[in-house]
Design a protein around this motif. Structure first.
Motif, PDB file in Angstrom:
ATOM      1  N   THR A 242       0.865  -1.176   0.000  1.00 56.01           N
ATOM      2  CA  THR A 242       0.000   0.000   0.000  1.00 56.01           C
ATOM      3  C   THR A 242       0.899   1.223   0.000  1.00 56.01           C
ATOM      4  O   THR A 242       1.309   1.714   1.050  1.00 56.01           O
ATOM      5  N   GLY A 243       1.245   1.664  -1.203  1.00 58.18           N
ATOM      6  CA  GLY A 243       2.185   2.781  -1.293  1.00 58.18           C
ATOM      7  C   GLY A 243       1.847   3.683  -2.461  1.00 58.18           C
ATOM      8  O   GLY A 243       1.277   3.252  -3.457  1.00 58.18           O
ATOM      9  N   VAL A 244       2.201   4.962  -2.331  1.00 63.34           N
ATOM     10  CA  VAL A 244       2.006   5.918  -3.423  1.00 63.34           C
ATOM     11  C   VAL A 244       3.299   6.683  -3.645  1.00 63.34           C
ATOM     12  O   VAL A 244       4.151   6.753  -2.766  1.00 63.34           O
ATOM     13  N   ALA A 245       3.427   7.245  -4.832  1.00 65.41           N
ATOM     14  CA  ALA A 245       4.537   8.153  -5.084  1.00 65.41           C
ATOM     15  C   ALA A 245       4.104   9.538  -4.627  1.00 65.41           C
ATOM     16  O   ALA A 245       2.963   9.948  -4.865  1.00 65.41           O
ATOM     17  N   PHE A 246       5.016  10.238  -3.932  1.00 61.66           N
ATOM     18  CA  PHE A 246       4.679  11.527  -3.321  1.00 61.66           C
ATOM     19  C   PHE A 246       5.901  12.433  -3.489  1.00 61.66           C
ATOM     20  O   PHE A 246       6.815  12.421  -2.678  1.00 61.66           O
ATOM     21  N   GLY A 247       5.931  13.218  -4.592  1.00 58.52           N
ATOM     22  CA  GLY A 247       7.053  14.106  -4.871  1.00 58.52           C
ATOM     23  C   GLY A 247       8.265  13.346  -5.387  1.00 58.52           C
ATOM     24  O   GLY A 247       8.180  12.155  -5.666  1.00 58.52           O
ATOM     25  N   PRO A 248       9.401  14.067  -5.519  1.00 54.41           N
ATOM     26  CA  PRO A 248       9.673  15.437  -5.081  1.00 54.41           C
ATOM     27  C   PRO A 248       9.428  16.506  -6.158  1.00 54.41           C
ATOM     28  O   PRO A 248       9.536  17.680  -5.874  1.00 54.41           O
ATOM     29  N   LEU A 249       9.091  16.097  -7.381  1.00 50.13           N
ATOM     30  CA  LEU A 249       8.963  17.091  -8.449  1.00 50.13           C
ATOM     31  C   LEU A 249       7.599  17.780  -8.336  1.00 50.13           C
ATOM     32  O   LEU A 249       6.559  17.127  -8.427  1.00 50.13           O
ATOM     33  N   PHE A 250       7.620  19.093  -8.134  1.00 50.76           N
ATOM     34  CA  PHE A 250       6.366  19.845  -8.037  1.00 50.76           C
ATOM     35  C   PHE A 250       5.811  20.131  -9.425  1.00 50.76           C
ATOM     36  O   PHE A 250       6.588  20.266 -10.384  1.00 50.76           O
ATOM     37  N   PRO A 251       4.488  20.247  -9.540  1.00 56.12           N
ATOM     38  CA  PRO A 251       3.906  20.600 -10.835  1.00 56.12           C
ATOM     39  C   PRO A 251       4.539  21.895 -11.335  1.00 56.12           C
ATOM     40  O   PRO A 251       4.681  22.844 -10.571  1.00 56.12           O
ATOM     41  N   GLY A 252       4.960  21.902 -12.575  1.00 56.75           N
ATOM     42  CA  GLY A 252       5.559  23.111 -13.158  1.00 56.75           C
ATOM     43  C   GLY A 252       7.067  23.174 -13.038  1.00 56.75           C
ATOM     44  O   GLY A 252       7.706  23.948 -13.730  1.00 56.75           O
ATOM     45  N   SER A 253       7.673  22.367 -12.143  1.00 61.77           N
ATOM     46  CA  SER A 253       9.132  22.369 -12.047  1.00 61.77           C
ATOM     47  C   SER A 253       9.722  21.541 -13.187  1.00 61.77           C
ATOM     48  O   SER A 253       9.079  20.621 -13.689  1.00 61.77           O
ATOM     49  N   GLU A 254      10.954  21.886 -13.543  1.00 60.62           N
ATOM     50  CA  GLU A 254      11.595  21.226 -14.678  1.00 60.62           C
ATOM     51  C   GLU A 254      12.029  19.804 -14.319  1.00 60.62           C
ATOM     52  O   GLU A 254      12.634  19.589 -13.274  1.00 60.62           O
ATOM     53  N   GLU A 255      11.723  18.851 -15.187  1.00 61.43           N
ATOM     54  CA  GLU A 255      12.110  17.447 -14.968  1.00 61.43           C
ATOM     55  C   GLU A 255      13.493  17.208 -15.561  1.00 61.43           C
ATOM     56  O   GLU A 255      13.685  17.331 -16.762  1.00 61.43           O
ATOM     57  N   THR A 256      14.488  16.902 -14.717  1.00 64.14           N
ATOM     58  CA  THR A 256      15.844  16.712 -15.236  1.00 64.14           C
ATOM     59  C   THR A 256      16.452  15.367 -14.861  1.00 64.14           C
ATOM     60  O   THR A 256      17.636  15.135 -15.102  1.00 64.14           O
ATOM     61  N   ALA A 257      15.645  14.475 -14.275  1.00 64.41           N
ATOM     62  CA  ALA A 257      16.147  13.150 -13.915  1.00 64.41           C
ATOM     63  C   ALA A 257      16.725  12.456 -15.151  1.00 64.41           C
ATOM     64  O   ALA A 257      16.161  12.558 -16.245  1.00 64.41           O
ATOM     65  N   HIS A 258      17.848  11.784 -14.995  1.00 68.19           N
ATOM     66  CA  HIS A 258      18.517  11.012 -16.056  1.00 68.19           C
ATOM     67  C   HIS A 258      19.121  11.885 -17.151  1.00 68.19           C
ATOM     68  O   HIS A 258      19.649  11.372 -18.121  1.00 68.19           O
TER      69      HIS A 258
END
Ligand SMILES: [Zn+2]
Length: 471
Positions: A428-444
């Protein structure tokens, strides 16, 4: 108790947080099986990053445990029930073109740059400081809280397989390794390798012999390049004209080139993530469409027929007989990501199927196997992750929504996605952040970074979330 000002508590500790995060970011914790050993199944550097976190926990007075270098945890609180936070300290390779060295963390314009800054060392440290703040404030908890630190998220999740074979499954929890607000539903994932032999036949004047077909690197990406080698006695000029004609009418980039031992045809497509195959242009399938207009040897023809009969223009598994749809996660999708055909040797195709909550992995595999059989391919490898869903009325989601809305003043939308996050290792788990809506996605990516504001804001959110879930 008077109201806790979570962000202020983070601000008081931000110098320490940044210093300790920088130390973690300096460790080049990329999978390296050449340095694997006891207590270091994924290499020396990954083991070092895990140990770095556990020693931090020890220094600050937490209970810690290293599960043979596969994963570890830092625990606080007392009680029957366990709340889990799951993150990871392994990173993908840095790649080229960085403005500052990827393992020498640097702050520029309020952003912290380093490989792992947002995926997932920054969030790991945010979650750790959140736990530390709850401890230092002496807040009474009725449950235990565990920060579970993984080491193989970027590869095969072997860390969590071993960890949860030996350790307790939390009653509920979250993973700070994706997006805010809350991701509660994720499609089931099937990575399937289909393979078979190819058959050499004498060349004829009436057809071309396909000696090689290669396309794609990763099963979860739409391939943007495909290359084919044909040999034969046929008219090269006529062949090149056919290719040119195809490219023009379909407005596709590519070329055909004569060389010593035959003709090479190249097609360029458009790469895209495999969860949305309709948004890319699959170079291999376009190559199949083109080759469908050229007479080929029987073995090559069968391969091309397969592409045309079962995969082209079908992102939803209609022709494979696995199409389905439900309200939460939408349609099943199919991405054909890697292709290799070598005459006289082997041929294989790797496909990535993402199915909604209605899906049954066995049914899907059986249907695909039956469709592929006439073309001489069988399923030889399967990597499966079941679909994941937490009901929106669950106390976990109610609590995280409340915390997010209180701290951001914004609505906590509960999301469903086609991709997979680390949250699904929890029952019973969810993803919670860390990328806020509107912030730039730079993973990988090169110049991976996290804004310091986002780092501190997420730490504050995680601290309150821990307290509210475990109080
Ligand atoms: Zn990650």
């Amino acid at each position: 108790m008077s109201e806790i000002r979570w962000l202020e508590e983070v601000e008081k500790r931000k110098e320490d947080l940044l210093a300790e995060l920088s130390g973690l970011l300096r460790i080049e914790s990329v999978l390296d099986e050449s340095t694997a050993g006891p207590q270091a199944p994924f290499g020396r550097k990954i083991a070092e990053a895990l140990e770095y976190m556990l020693q931090l926990g020890e220094k600050d007075g937490f209970t810690t445990k290293n599960v043979d270098g596969y994963a570890g945890h830092i625990e606080y609180g007392e009680g029957e029930e366990l709340i889990g936070l799951v993150s990871h300290v392994d990173v993908v390779p840095a790649g080229e073109g960085w403005t500052s060295p990827p393992y020498a963390p640097e702050v520029r314009d309020g952003k912290l740059y380093a490989r792992g800054a947002i995926d997932d060392k920054g969030p790991t440290m945010a979650a750790y400081y959140a736990l530390k703040i709850v401890k230092e404030l002496g807040l009474p908890l009725s449950k235990r809280v565990r920060l579970i630190i993984g080491t193989d998220e970027e590869s095969l999740w072997r860390d969590m397989k071993v960890y949860f074979e030996r350790e307790e499954m939390p009653a509920m929890g979250f993973s700070p390794d994706a997006d805010f607000p809350i991701i509660a539903s994720e499609k089931g994932l099937l990575d399937i390798r289909l393979s078979g032999k190819t058959e050499e036949q004498p060349a004829g004047e009436d057809h071309w012999t396909m000696v090689e077909f290669k396309s794609g690197q990763r099963v979860n990406m739409v391939p943007d390049y495909a290359e084919v080698k044909l040999i034969g006695e046929g008219d090269v000029f006529e062949l090149k004209e056919k290719v040119q004609d195809f490219l023009l009418t379909h407005r596709i980039q590519g070329y055909a080139e004569e060389n010593n031992d035959g003709v090479t045809i190249v097609i360029r497509g458009q790469s895209h993530h495999g969860s949305e195959p309709h948004k890319g242009l699959n170079a291999a399938l376009e190559m199949g469409r083109l080759l469908g207009r050229i007479p080929l040897d029987p073995s090559g023809q069968t391969f091309v027929n397969l592409l045309n009969d079962l995969l082209i223009d079908d992102f939803y598994g209609e022709r494979l007989g696995i199409a389905q749809e439900e309200e939460v996660l939408g349609k099943l999708t199919v991405n054909a990501g890697v292709f290799e055909y070598v005459l006289g040797q082997e041929q294989f195709i790797r496909i990535n199927v993402r199915y909604p909550l209605s899906g049954d992995s066995e049914d899907i595999l059986n249907a695909i196997a039956a469709k592929m059989l006439p073309y001489g391919l069988t399923i030889t490898e399967v990597d499966h992750k079941a679909a994941h869903h937490v009901d929106h009325s669950h106390p976990l989601i109610q609590t995280l929504s409340k915390v997010y809305e209180e701290q951001t003043g914004k609505k906590a939308q509960v999301l469903a996605i086609g991709g997979g996050t680390f949250a699904r290792v929890l029952d019973t788990g969810v993803a919670f952040g860390p990328l806020f809506p509107g912030s730039e996605e730079t993973a990988h990516q090169r110049d991976e970074h996290i804004s310091l504001d986002d780092l501190f804001r997420s730490t504050a959110i995680y601290a309150q979330a821990i307290y509210e879930l475990a109080r």
